[in-house]
Structure formats: C-alpha cells, structure tokens
Design a protein around this motif. Sequence first.
Motif, PDB file in Angstrom:
ATOM      1  N   SER A 221       0.784  -1.104  -0.121  1.00  0.00           N
ATOM      2  CA  SER A 221      -0.200   0.020  -0.039  1.00  0.00           C
ATOM      3  C   SER A 221       0.801   1.225   0.164  1.00  0.00           C
ATOM      4  CB  SER A 221      -0.963   0.038   1.254  1.00  0.00           C
ATOM      5  OG  SER A 221      -1.790  -0.927   1.098  1.00  0.00           O
ATOM      6  N   VAL A 222       1.951   1.140   0.598  1.00  0.00           N
ATOM      7  CA  VAL A 222       2.867   2.522   1.042  1.00  0.00           C
ATOM      8  C   VAL A 222       3.593   2.550  -0.652  1.00  0.00           C
ATOM      9  CG1 VAL A 222       5.033   3.439   1.864  1.00  0.00           C
ATOM     10  CG2 VAL A 222       3.137   2.370   3.159  1.00  0.00           C
ATOM     11  N   TYR A 223       3.797   1.475  -0.973  1.00  0.00           N
ATOM     12  CA  TYR A 223       4.591   1.512  -2.411  1.00  0.00           C
ATOM     13  C   TYR A 223       3.547   2.007  -3.213  1.00  0.00           C
ATOM     14  CZ  TYR A 223       7.695   0.402  -6.378  1.00  0.00           C
ATOM     15  OH  TYR A 223       8.341   0.545  -7.358  1.00  0.00           O
ATOM     16  N   TRP A 224       2.346   1.623  -3.233  1.00  0.00           N
ATOM     17  CA  TRP A 224       1.304   2.001  -4.263  1.00  0.00           C
ATOM     18  C   TRP A 224       1.078   3.600  -4.181  1.00  0.00           C
ATOM     19  CZ3 TRP A 224      -3.778   3.996  -4.161  1.00  0.00           C
ATOM     20  CH2 TRP A 224      -4.519   3.837  -5.486  1.00  0.00           C
ATOM     21  N   VAL A 225       0.817   3.812  -3.213  1.00  0.00           N
ATOM     22  CA  VAL A 225       0.632   5.379  -2.882  1.00  0.00           C
ATOM     23  C   VAL A 225       1.660   6.134  -3.383  1.00  0.00           C
ATOM     24  CG1 VAL A 225       0.266   7.123  -1.224  1.00  0.00           C
ATOM     25  CG2 VAL A 225      -1.167   5.049  -1.104  1.00  0.00           C
ATOM     26  N   ALA A 226       3.135   5.766  -2.818  1.00  0.00           N
ATOM     27  CA  ALA A 226       4.118   6.580  -3.027  1.00  0.00           C
ATOM     28  C   ALA A 226       4.744   6.653  -4.736  1.00  0.00           C
ATOM     29  CB  ALA A 226       5.481   6.264  -2.485  1.00  0.00           C
ATOM     30  N   SER A 227       4.211   5.455  -5.522  1.00  0.00           N
ATOM     31  CA  SER A 227       4.480   5.445  -6.839  1.00  0.00           C
ATOM     32  C   SER A 227       3.661   5.841  -7.646  1.00  0.00           C
ATOM     33  CB  SER A 227       4.821   3.854  -7.074  1.00  0.00           C
ATOM     34  OG  SER A 227       3.622   3.329  -6.934  1.00  0.00           O
ATOM     35  N   GLY A 228       2.360   6.416  -7.054  1.00  0.00           N
ATOM     36  CA  GLY A 228       1.119   6.830  -8.005  1.00  0.00           C
ATOM     37  C   GLY A 228       0.316   5.599  -8.612  1.00  0.00           C
ATOM     38  N   GLY A 229       0.310   4.504  -7.950  1.00  0.00           N
ATOM     39  CA  GLY A 229      -0.408   3.327  -8.203  1.00  0.00           C
ATOM     40  C   GLY A 229       0.454   2.125  -8.909  1.00  0.00           C
ATOM     41  N   GLU A 230       1.529   2.156  -8.950  1.00  0.00           N
ATOM     42  CA  GLU A 230       2.515   1.027  -9.153  1.00  0.00           C
ATOM     43  C   GLU A 230       2.552  -0.192  -8.385  1.00  0.00           C
ATOM     44  OE1 GLU A 230       6.265   1.769 -10.720  1.00  0.00           O
ATOM     45  OE2 GLU A 230       5.579   3.795 -11.834  1.00  0.00           O
ATOM     46  N   SER A 231       2.585  -1.434  -8.654  1.00  0.00           N
ATOM     47  CA  SER A 231       2.581  -2.535  -7.895  1.00  0.00           C
ATOM     48  C   SER A 231       4.240  -2.561  -7.300  1.00  0.00           C
ATOM     49  CB  SER A 231       2.311  -3.630  -8.591  1.00  0.00           C
ATOM     50  OG  SER A 231       1.138  -3.686  -8.960  1.00  0.00           O
ATOM     51  N   LEU A 232       4.314  -3.251  -5.995  1.00  0.00           N
ATOM     52  CA  LEU A 232       5.684  -3.480  -5.462  1.00  0.00           C
ATOM     53  C   LEU A 232       6.250  -4.587  -6.210  1.00  0.00           C
ATOM     54  CD1 LEU A 232       7.612  -3.010  -3.368  1.00  0.00           C
ATOM     55  CD2 LEU A 232       6.425  -4.602  -1.859  1.00  0.00           C
ATOM     56  N   PRO A 233       7.382  -4.603  -6.651  1.00  0.00           N
ATOM     57  CA  PRO A 233       7.958  -5.852  -7.334  1.00  0.00           C
ATOM     58  C   PRO A 233       8.309  -6.842  -6.555  1.00  0.00           C
ATOM     59  CG  PRO A 233       9.254  -3.653  -7.945  1.00  0.00           C
ATOM     60  CD  PRO A 233       8.270  -3.233  -6.815  1.00  0.00           C
ATOM     61  N   GLU A 234       8.093  -8.117  -6.763  1.00  0.00           N
ATOM     62  CA  GLU A 234       8.043  -9.198  -5.909  1.00  0.00           C
ATOM     63  C   GLU A 234       9.512  -9.552  -5.859  1.00  0.00           C
ATOM     64  OE1 GLU A 234       6.010 -10.847  -3.965  1.00  0.00           O
ATOM     65  OE2 GLU A 234       4.185  -9.629  -4.414  1.00  0.00           O
ATOM     66  N   TYR A 235      10.055  -9.938  -4.655  1.00  0.00           N
ATOM     67  CA  TYR A 235      11.408 -10.307  -4.625  1.00  0.00           C
ATOM     68  C   TYR A 235      11.838 -11.756  -4.874  1.00  0.00           C
ATOM     69  CZ  TYR A 235      15.664 -11.820  -2.140  1.00  0.00           C
ATOM     70  OH  TYR A 235      17.099 -12.406  -1.818  1.00  0.00           O
ATOM     71  N   ALA A 236      12.827 -11.872  -5.770  1.00  0.00           N
ATOM     72  CA  ALA A 236      13.263 -13.237  -6.089  1.00  0.00           C
ATOM     73  C   ALA A 236      14.405 -13.393  -6.234  1.00  0.00           C
ATOM     74  CB  ALA A 236      12.409 -13.761  -7.392  1.00  0.00           C
ATOM     75  N   ARG A 237      15.329 -14.349  -5.277  1.00  0.00           N
ATOM     76  CA  ARG A 237      16.692 -14.391  -5.471  1.00  0.00           C
ATOM     77  C   ARG A 237      16.968 -15.023  -6.748  1.00  0.00           C
ATOM     78  NH1 ARG A 237      19.786 -16.646  -0.522  1.00  0.00           N
ATOM     79  NH2 ARG A 237      18.534 -18.526  -0.999  1.00  0.00           N
ATOM     80  N   ALA A 320      16.569   6.584  -8.754  1.00  0.00           N
ATOM     81  CA  ALA A 320      15.703   5.663  -8.514  1.00  0.00           C
ATOM     82  C   ALA A 320      14.138   6.578  -7.975  1.00  0.00           C
ATOM     83  CB  ALA A 320      15.878   4.886  -7.225  1.00  0.00           C
ATOM     84  N   SER A 321      13.105   6.067  -8.164  1.00  0.00           N
ATOM     85  CA  SER A 321      11.799   6.331  -8.021  1.00  0.00           C
ATOM     86  C   SER A 321      11.829   6.885  -6.560  1.00  0.00           C
ATOM     87  CB  SER A 321      10.600   5.754  -8.381  1.00  0.00           C
ATOM     88  OG  SER A 321      10.511   4.389  -7.593  1.00  0.00           O
ATOM     89  N   ILE A 322      10.739   7.643  -6.235  1.00  0.00           N
ATOM     90  CA  ILE A 322      10.721   8.150  -4.678  1.00  0.00           C
ATOM     91  C   ILE A 322       9.920   6.764  -3.930  1.00  0.00           C
ATOM     92  CG2 ILE A 322       9.001   9.648  -3.307  1.00  0.00           C
ATOM     93  CD1 ILE A 322       8.992  11.672  -5.348  1.00  0.00           C
ATOM     94  N   ALA A 323       9.304   5.918  -4.662  1.00  0.00           N
ATOM     95  CA  ALA A 323       8.655   4.850  -3.991  1.00  0.00           C
ATOM     96  C   ALA A 323       9.839   3.903  -3.699  1.00  0.00           C
ATOM     97  CB  ALA A 323       7.736   4.340  -4.989  1.00  0.00           C
TER      98      ALA A 323
END
Length: 407
Positions: A221-237, A320-323
């Motif tokens: 949610s924090v990432y979505w708000v800070a990015s203007g509606g983008e999804s948080l990239p999933e972590y994958a090693r 890097a983006s603000i988000a």
Amino acid sequence: MAGKRKNTFRSIIGKLHLWLGLASGLVVFIVAITGCIYVFQHEIQELTQPWRFVTPQEVSLAPSELLDIARTELPDKQLQRLYVEDPGHAAYALFYGEDGHYYSVFINQYTGDVIKVKNLRRDFFTIILYLHISLLLPGDIGTDIISYASLIFLFMMISGIIMWWPKSIAARKQRFSIKWTARWRRVNYDLHNVLGFYMSWVAIFIVITGLVWAFKWMETSVYWVASGGESLPEYARPASDTRASATSDPIDKAWYKVRQEAGPDMAMAIFVPQRPADPITVMANPGMETYYQLSYYYFDRNTLEELPVNHLRGKYSDDASIAEKLNRMNYDIHTGAILGLPGKLMAFFASLLAASLPITGFMLWLGRRKKAKKTLPENRRGRIRTMRQVKTHSEKVKRTELLEAEA
C-alpha cells in the motif's frame, strides 16, 4: 442533530481508545521501551566493545582466508556472512542456523588474529531486539502479537488526537502545556494527553514503518501510494547455474569485483552460499550509519556472471523513484537514522514517551473507576438503586472530570 452525531462519534472513539488501550498496553510498553533502548545500540557498542577496533594496515587478508579462520573457531556452526566495515574496524563473521545458534567471530583482517568469539544469544542488544520484534516467544506467536498491537497503537494515536483536539479556542491554550501545579490526577491527565499529542507526530512514522515489515499489505500500500499506483516488485533471488563448471576462488573474485566497482571506502559484506543454486551475494554501503544506499550484487557461484534482478534489493541509484527510495529508507526512518543524530534523538524520545502512555492511561482509567465507586449513588439500605442510575451517574462523573481537566 449534527452536534449530537459528533458527540456520539467522539464517545465511540473514546470507548474504543479505552478498551483497545487496555488490551494492548503491555505489549505497546515493551515494544516502545525496547525500541527506545535499541536506537543507540550501534553507538553504545562502539563505546563499550573494544574488540570491534583494529589498527589499519596496508594489506588485508582475502575474504576466503577470513572465512576459513572463522570456520576454524566454530567448525560445527553454520557460517552465513562476513562483514568488513572500514579499515579501523575488525572484520566479523556471522554464524546462525535453524537449531538456534547465533555467534559472531571478530577477526583482525590484517593479521588473521581472532579477537573475540561472541555468543549473540546472550548479548544484551540481541535480547532487546528479539523482545522488540517477537517478545522472545517461539515461532510467529510473538511477531503476530506485536504486529496487531502496533496496528492498534496506530489507531490509538489517531483517536487520541481526535479526542485531544479542543472544542474551543479558550481550551486550546492549556492543551499544549502541562499544569505542574495542579493535583496529581490532573498532572497525570496532562502527561497522557499533552505528551501523547507531541509524541504522536513522530511515533506515527515509526509505527507505520514497523507495520511495513509486519504486514505485506502495508508495504504494498505504501509503495502503491508513493509510486502513484504501481505494484511493488516481488522479491526473487536469482539462482546459480548448477550445470556449469565451478570456477576457482569464487568468493574472492566476486568480492574484489564489487570492491573495484563500488570503491575502496565502501563497507562490504558477503553472503556465503548455503545451497548449490544459491548465488554469491555481496553488499556494499557508503557507511554503517544508514542503509538506504545499500547495493546488492548477485553472482553465479560457478561462472561468476553477474545476475540481474528486477526487485528492489539490487543496486542503489540516485535516479531511483520516490517509491523505491522510500522503501529502502524504511529502516532508517524507523530508527530515526535518516536525519542523523537529531533524528535518532527524536526517535528515542518519541519511543520513551510512547512507553509512558500505557502507564498514564491505565492510571487515568483506574482513577476514574475508584472515583465512580466512591461516589456511587445508594438508597437508604446502602444498595445500588438501578443499573440505569449507575450508568447515568458514571457518565456524569466522566463529564465532570473532563470539565475539570479543561478548566
């Protein structure tokens, strides 16, 4: 009619504030006081642990040599990481595993001498940290309790500000200060409300950053708000190619490759691969005061090919983006380190005041209960008249106390 609805709303908020506060108060106190202590853990350790320091020399041992020395000290433990902060600090290897062992081995990276072997399970700040994040309870029990208690505390701060907000200009003046010359109950009332108000504007950010770790939905949610509606990239090693032939000295080669790219002044750490498909992960950071500029490098453990990633735990970039920056800054905001020493002081005092709120709030509730019992209406035989009269009387007592407090 509007005024009645407003009073009803404040009454509901007040009751929720009371009972949720009583339910979560002990947990909030533990989390706040341990957080307060942990804010300056790095500085305190630097002052009290001389084995962290070495005399800088021109040439240091290779990472593989330091890892071999650490393994010799604890041959039956699981070696996970090696840290080299700067020329004046000792290198240290970190051991931990599923059986619960947790050790650090401090090594002079120039001479190879082992300075200190420390059982971190008995370390004061390790105990404080685990109290802070899990209440020292097994499994996810403690972390779940703390997560939901923190969520409740966020509501408590918001509801507290709503109830604190004065209805009139005349009442506003006394709401910003503590009347030290008043009776103890009034002083306690002011301590809870006035200090709670000032503390909330800092503690809200501390709690939200804590909830980012506690709940995935909060992080997204924090990432979505800070990015203007983008999804948080999933972590994958990324994974190493297990079919490729192994190269010689892969840890040293990966280490020096990052050192050459990142620069000689970077604090660095290396994650030792535990499984065949694990990559060699190297971290580089401009310093140990903050972590948002931390860069992660991933290498195939067999071919030494650098592996690309699409998640946020990659290389830091000023572009890097603000988000993304906000996500990286989460720990530094949580501890106040993002603003340096002033920020840490703010986090320290906000946590200290947050720890006091459950105490002053409980004393307020206890005082009202005692006063309500003491002045309870009775008939000639000394018994309670009716439940309706008791309820009406209790509400009158509360209103009288609020009027006295605002006077």
